[in-house]
Design a protein around this motif. Structure first.
Motif, PDB file in Angstrom:
ATOM      1  N   GLY A 248      10.428 -10.989  30.265  1.00  0.00           N
ATOM      2  CA  GLY A 248      10.025 -12.379  30.099  1.00  0.00           C
ATOM      3  C   GLY A 248      11.257 -13.258  29.928  1.00  0.00           C
ATOM      4  N   ARG A 249      11.047 -14.487  29.492  1.00  0.00           N
ATOM      5  CA  ARG A 249      12.170 -15.404  29.270  1.00  0.00           C
ATOM      6  C   ARG A 249      12.756 -15.177  27.882  1.00  0.00           C
ATOM      7  NH1 ARG A 249      13.719 -17.704  34.152  1.00  0.00           N
ATOM      8  NH2 ARG A 249      11.825 -17.817  35.427  1.00  0.00           N
ATOM      9  N   CYS A 250      14.056 -14.940  27.838  1.00  0.00           N
ATOM     10  CA  CYS A 250      14.737 -14.619  26.582  1.00  0.00           C
ATOM     11  C   CYS A 250      15.859 -15.624  26.311  1.00  0.00           C
ATOM     12  CB  CYS A 250      15.328 -13.213  26.649  1.00  0.00           C
ATOM     13  SG  CYS A 250      14.124 -11.897  26.981  1.00  0.00           S
ATOM     14  N   LEU A 251      16.186 -15.764  25.054  1.00  0.00           N
ATOM     15  CA  LEU A 251      17.259 -16.673  24.667  1.00  0.00           C
ATOM     16  C   LEU A 251      17.783 -16.279  23.297  1.00  0.00           C
ATOM     17  CD1 LEU A 251      18.914 -19.368  24.894  1.00  0.00           C
ATOM     18  CD2 LEU A 251      16.951 -20.509  23.844  1.00  0.00           C
ATOM     19  N   THR A 252      19.091 -16.241  23.164  1.00  0.00           N
ATOM     20  CA  THR A 252      19.689 -16.173  21.833  1.00  0.00           C
ATOM     21  C   THR A 252      20.732 -17.268  21.736  1.00  0.00           C
ATOM     22  OG1 THR A 252      20.718 -14.781  20.147  1.00  0.00           O
ATOM     23  CG2 THR A 252      21.472 -14.473  22.421  1.00  0.00           C
ATOM     24  N   MET A 253      20.782 -17.928  20.576  1.00  0.00           N
ATOM     25  CA  MET A 253      21.730 -19.018  20.335  1.00  0.00           C
ATOM     26  C   MET A 253      22.221 -18.952  18.899  1.00  0.00           C
ATOM     27  SD  MET A 253      20.017 -22.450  22.012  1.00  0.00           S
ATOM     28  CE  MET A 253      18.680 -22.495  20.797  1.00  0.00           C
ATOM     29  N   ARG A 254      23.431 -19.418  18.714  1.00  0.00           N
ATOM     30  CA  ARG A 254      23.923 -19.736  17.380  1.00  0.00           C
ATOM     31  C   ARG A 254      24.241 -21.226  17.399  1.00  0.00           C
ATOM     32  NH1 ARG A 254      25.977 -15.485  14.095  1.00  0.00           N
ATOM     33  NH2 ARG A 254      27.831 -16.662  13.493  1.00  0.00           N
ATOM     34  N   MET A 255      23.671 -21.972  16.466  1.00  0.00           N
ATOM     35  CA  MET A 255      23.806 -23.424  16.518  1.00  0.00           C
ATOM     36  C   MET A 255      23.806 -24.021  15.118  1.00  0.00           C
ATOM     37  SD  MET A 255      19.978 -24.544  17.790  1.00  0.00           S
ATOM     38  CE  MET A 255      18.535 -24.310  16.742  1.00  0.00           C
ATOM     39  N   LEU A 256      24.281 -25.261  15.047  1.00  0.00           N
ATOM     40  CA  LEU A 256      24.217 -26.033  13.812  1.00  0.00           C
ATOM     41  C   LEU A 256      23.013 -26.953  13.922  1.00  0.00           C
ATOM     42  CD1 LEU A 256      25.468 -26.952  11.122  1.00  0.00           C
ATOM     43  CD2 LEU A 256      26.791 -28.635  12.413  1.00  0.00           C
ATOM     44  N   GLY A 259      21.787 -29.106   9.151  1.00  0.00           N
ATOM     45  CA  GLY A 259      22.828 -28.800   8.177  1.00  0.00           C
ATOM     46  C   GLY A 259      23.055 -27.317   7.973  1.00  0.00           C
ATOM     47  N   LYS A 260      22.398 -26.489   8.774  1.00  0.00           N
ATOM     48  CA  LYS A 260      22.534 -25.038   8.652  1.00  0.00           C
ATOM     49  C   LYS A 260      23.107 -24.439   9.932  1.00  0.00           C
ATOM     50  CE  LYS A 260      18.325 -24.556   5.783  1.00  0.00           C
ATOM     51  NZ  LYS A 260      18.958 -24.074   4.546  1.00  0.00           N
ATOM     52  N   ASN A 261      23.921 -23.418   9.778  1.00  0.00           N
ATOM     53  CA  ASN A 261      24.313 -22.601  10.913  1.00  0.00           C
ATOM     54  C   ASN A 261      23.249 -21.524  11.072  1.00  0.00           C
ATOM     55  OD1 ASN A 261      26.968 -23.605  11.849  1.00  0.00           O
ATOM     56  ND2 ASN A 261      27.583 -23.162   9.742  1.00  0.00           N
ATOM     57  N   VAL A 262      22.553 -21.557  12.185  1.00  0.00           N
ATOM     58  CA  VAL A 262      21.434 -20.641  12.374  1.00  0.00           C
ATOM     59  C   VAL A 262      21.583 -19.840  13.660  1.00  0.00           C
ATOM     60  CG1 VAL A 262      19.811 -22.087  11.074  1.00  0.00           C
ATOM     61  CG2 VAL A 262      20.018 -22.383  13.547  1.00  0.00           C
ATOM     62  N   THR A 263      21.016 -18.656  13.639  1.00  0.00           N
ATOM     63  CA  THR A 263      20.896 -17.836  14.837  1.00  0.00           C
ATOM     64  C   THR A 263      19.433 -17.828  15.246  1.00  0.00           C
ATOM     65  OG1 THR A 263      22.747 -16.389  14.263  1.00  0.00           O
ATOM     66  CG2 THR A 263      21.131 -15.516  15.804  1.00  0.00           C
ATOM     67  N   VAL A 264      19.202 -18.073  16.525  1.00  0.00           N
ATOM     68  CA  VAL A 264      17.838 -18.083  17.073  1.00  0.00           C
ATOM     69  C   VAL A 264      17.735 -16.993  18.129  1.00  0.00           C
ATOM     70  CG1 VAL A 264      16.123 -19.427  18.362  1.00  0.00           C
ATOM     71  CG2 VAL A 264      17.601 -20.568  16.685  1.00  0.00           C
ATOM     72  N   VAL A 265      16.690 -16.190  18.040  1.00  0.00           N
ATOM     73  CA  VAL A 265      16.408 -15.180  19.054  1.00  0.00           C
ATOM     74  C   VAL A 265      14.964 -15.355  19.501  1.00  0.00           C
ATOM     75  CG1 VAL A 265      16.311 -12.731  19.638  1.00  0.00           C
ATOM     76  CG2 VAL A 265      18.015 -13.555  17.991  1.00  0.00           C
ATOM     77  N   LEU A 266      14.788 -15.551  20.802  1.00  0.00           N
ATOM     78  CA  LEU A 266      13.459 -15.678  21.397  1.00  0.00           C
ATOM     79  C   LEU A 266      13.355 -14.648  22.519  1.00  0.00           C
ATOM     80  CD1 LEU A 266      13.382 -19.580  21.771  1.00  0.00           C
ATOM     81  CD2 LEU A 266      12.288 -18.242  19.954  1.00  0.00           C
ATOM     82  N   LEU A 267      12.438 -13.716  22.400  1.00  0.00           N
ATOM     83  CA  LEU A 267      12.250 -12.683  23.414  1.00  0.00           C
ATOM     84  C   LEU A 267      10.841 -12.754  23.976  1.00  0.00           C
ATOM     85  CD1 LEU A 267      13.939  -9.625  21.601  1.00  0.00           C
ATOM     86  CD2 LEU A 267      15.005 -11.310  23.131  1.00  0.00           C
ATOM     87  N   ASP A 268      10.758 -12.656  25.287  1.00  0.00           N
ATOM     88  CA  ASP A 268       9.484 -12.596  26.001  1.00  0.00           C
ATOM     89  C   ASP A 268       8.645 -13.860  25.832  1.00  0.00           C
ATOM     90  OD1 ASP A 268       7.497 -11.678  27.653  1.00  0.00           O
ATOM     91  OD2 ASP A 268       6.785 -10.099  26.316  1.00  0.00           O
ATOM     92  N   ALA A 269       9.262 -15.006  26.158  1.00  0.00           N
ATOM     93  CA  ALA A 269       8.488 -16.249  26.279  1.00  0.00           C
ATOM     94  C   ALA A 269       7.828 -16.263  27.646  1.00  0.00           C
ATOM     95  CB  ALA A 269       9.398 -17.462  26.109  1.00  0.00           C
ATOM     96  N   ASP A 270       6.754 -17.048  27.776  1.00  0.00           N
ATOM     97  CA  ASP A 270       5.956 -17.022  29.001  1.00  0.00           C
ATOM     98  C   ASP A 270       6.632 -17.687  30.192  1.00  0.00           C
ATOM     99  OD1 ASP A 270       3.916 -15.607  27.820  1.00  0.00           O
ATOM    100  OD2 ASP A 270       2.783 -17.389  27.231  1.00  0.00           O
ATOM    101  N   GLY A 271       7.607 -18.545  29.958  1.00  0.00           N
ATOM    102  CA  GLY A 271       8.282 -19.219  31.063  1.00  0.00           C
ATOM    103  C   GLY A 271       9.453 -20.019  30.544  1.00  0.00           C
ATOM    104  N   SER A 272      10.230 -20.600  31.465  1.00  0.00           N
ATOM    105  CA  SER A 272      11.398 -21.392  31.067  1.00  0.00           C
ATOM    106  C   SER A 272      11.010 -22.581  30.207  1.00  0.00           C
ATOM    107  CB  SER A 272      12.144 -21.873  32.312  1.00  0.00           C
ATOM    108  OG  SER A 272      12.689 -20.798  33.036  1.00  0.00           O
ATOM    109  N   ALA A 273       9.920 -23.252  30.577  1.00  0.00           N
ATOM    110  CA  ALA A 273       9.475 -24.417  29.812  1.00  0.00           C
ATOM    111  C   ALA A 273       9.069 -24.013  28.405  1.00  0.00           C
ATOM    112  CB  ALA A 273       8.328 -25.113  30.527  1.00  0.00           C
ATOM    113  N   ALA A 274       8.344 -22.903  28.289  1.00  0.00           N
ATOM    114  CA  ALA A 274       7.909 -22.428  26.975  1.00  0.00           C
ATOM    115  C   ALA A 274       9.106 -22.053  26.109  1.00  0.00           C
ATOM    116  CB  ALA A 274       6.981 -21.231  27.136  1.00  0.00           C
TER     117      ALA A 274
END
Length: 291
Positions: A248-256, A259-274
Motif C-alpha cells: 500500500g502507500r507508505c510514508l515515514t517522516m521526522r518533522m517539527l 513545537g515537538k520533534n516527531v516521527t510519523v510512520v504510516l503503512l498501508d494507506a489506501d492511496g496517495s491522497a489518503a
C-alpha cells in the motif's frame, strides 16, 4: 464582651463560606464556560487515520502520541531505501565514482518505470540522491550491485545493520523495496528513520524538494516523492515514501510540528491522497494541541 475577630482571623471563615457557596450554586447561576474552554481539542489518539499501521512518536520524550497496529509485520516497499542508503554510506566508498546502470538493475518483479536507461552513467552520490529523493529503483539496485564485494556483501551488510539497530521484526531481501519480503513494523520503521536521520547526507537529500542531477552528462530535474516536503507549514527533517501493491502507500517522516520533534510512520494507506490526508490530520492535531 467578646471581641470581634481580627481581620486575619476572619480569612479562614471567609474562604470556607466562599467554598460552600460555590458548591451550592444552582445550574441556572453557573457561569458559562469561556469560548476557549468550550472548544474541545481532540487528542491525536482520537484522530481517525486511514493507514492500517501507524506510529507517531515524540522524539524528545519518547512518548507514543498515536499508534495503530504498530507491531504488525508488513511489507514496507521503498522505505527499504533508507536502510540501503545507510549501508552504502557505512561502506565509505568513493561517492564521486561514476557507476553505470546495468541490465541487471532493471525491475523484473514489478516492471516499474525508470528515468535511468540501461547504460546511463552517474556518480554514486547522484545515484544515492535519486534512490532517496525520487525513489529510483534502478539507482538503488545499482548501489547494491556496485557495493564493495557485490550483492552478496551488500546483503551481509544489511543483515549486520539490522542486528546493530536491534531490529527483531525487520527483514530486507533486496535494495529497492520492490519485494514483498522486505518487511518490518511501524515501531521498527521509526527506529530505522531515527538511525537514518543521524546521517547528514540522508537527512539533507530526503528533506530537499528537488535536485538537478546530470545523467550521462545531461542535467535533469527530479522531485521529492513526498509532496509535503518544502510545502508551506511543513518542517520536514527526513522523509521517505513507498508503494507496492502488497505494501500500500507508505510514508515515514521526522518533522517539527506543534513545537515537538516527531516521527510519523504510516503503512498501508489506501492511496496517495489518503496518505497525505493522514499526514495533514496528524500535523493539524499537533498544532491545535500546542495552542
Amino acid at each position: 464582651m467578646t471581641k470581634s475577630p481580627t481581620p486575619l482571623a476572619r480569612q479562614p471563615l471567609k474562604l470556607a463560606f466562599a467554598l460552600l457557596l460555590s458548591a451550592c450554586v444552582l445550574p441556572a447561576q453557573a457561569k458559562a464556560p469561556s469560548k476557549q474552554a468550550a472548544e474541545h481539542v481532540p487528542s491525536l489518539s482520537d484522530v481517525p487515520i486511514n493507514a492500517k499501521h501507524v506510529l507517531v512518536l515524540d522524539e524528545g520524550s519518547g512518548k507514543v502520541l498515536k499508534e495503530k497496529q504498530a507491531d504488525s509485520v508488513v511489507p514496507i516497499a521503498s522505505l527499504t531505501k533508507l536502510m540501503t542508503a545507510m549501508v552504502v554510506l557505512d561502506a565509505k566508498s568513493n561517492m564521486q565514482e561514476v557507476i553505470r546502470i546495468d541490465s541487471a538493475d532493471r525491475d523484473t518483479l514489478k516492471h516499474s518505470l525508470s528515468f535511468l536507461p540501461v547504460g546511463a552513467q552517474l556518480t554514486r552520490q547522484d545515484a544515492l540522491t535519486l534512490a532517496l529523493m525520487a525513489s529510483e529503483n534502478r539507482a538503488a539496485a545499482a548501489l547494491a550491485r556496485t557495493f564493495p564485494g557485490g550483492l552478496a556483501a551488500f546483503q551481509l551488510a544489511v543483515s549486520a545493520k539490522i542486528r546493530a539497530l536491534g531490529l527483531t521484526h525487520t527483514q530486507i531481501s533486496e535494495a529497492t523495496g520492490l519485494s514483498p519480503q522486505n518487511t518490518s513494523t511501524a515501531i521498527e520503521v521509526a527506529k530505522i528513520a531515527a538511525a537514518a536521520a543521524r546521517y547528514p547526507a540522508i537527512a539533507d537529500i530526503t528533506s530537499d524538494k528537488k535536485a538537478t542531477i546530470p545523467v550521462s552528462g545531461r542535467k535533469r530535474e527530479f522531485h521529492n516523492t513526498n509532496r509535503l516536503v518544502g510545502k508551506k507549514g511543513w518542517d520536514i527533517r527526513l522523509s521517505k515514501t513507498g508503494y507496492t501493491e502488497e505494501a500500500g502507500r507508505c510514508l515515514t517522516m521526522r518533522m517539527l510540528s506543534g513545537g515537538k520533534n516527531v516521527t510519523v510512520v504510516l503503512l498501508d494507506a489506501d492511496g496517495s491522497a489518503a496518505r497525505l490526508q493522514d499526514a495533514g490530520k496528524i500535523r493539524r492535531s499537533l498544532e491545535k494541541a500546542r495552542g
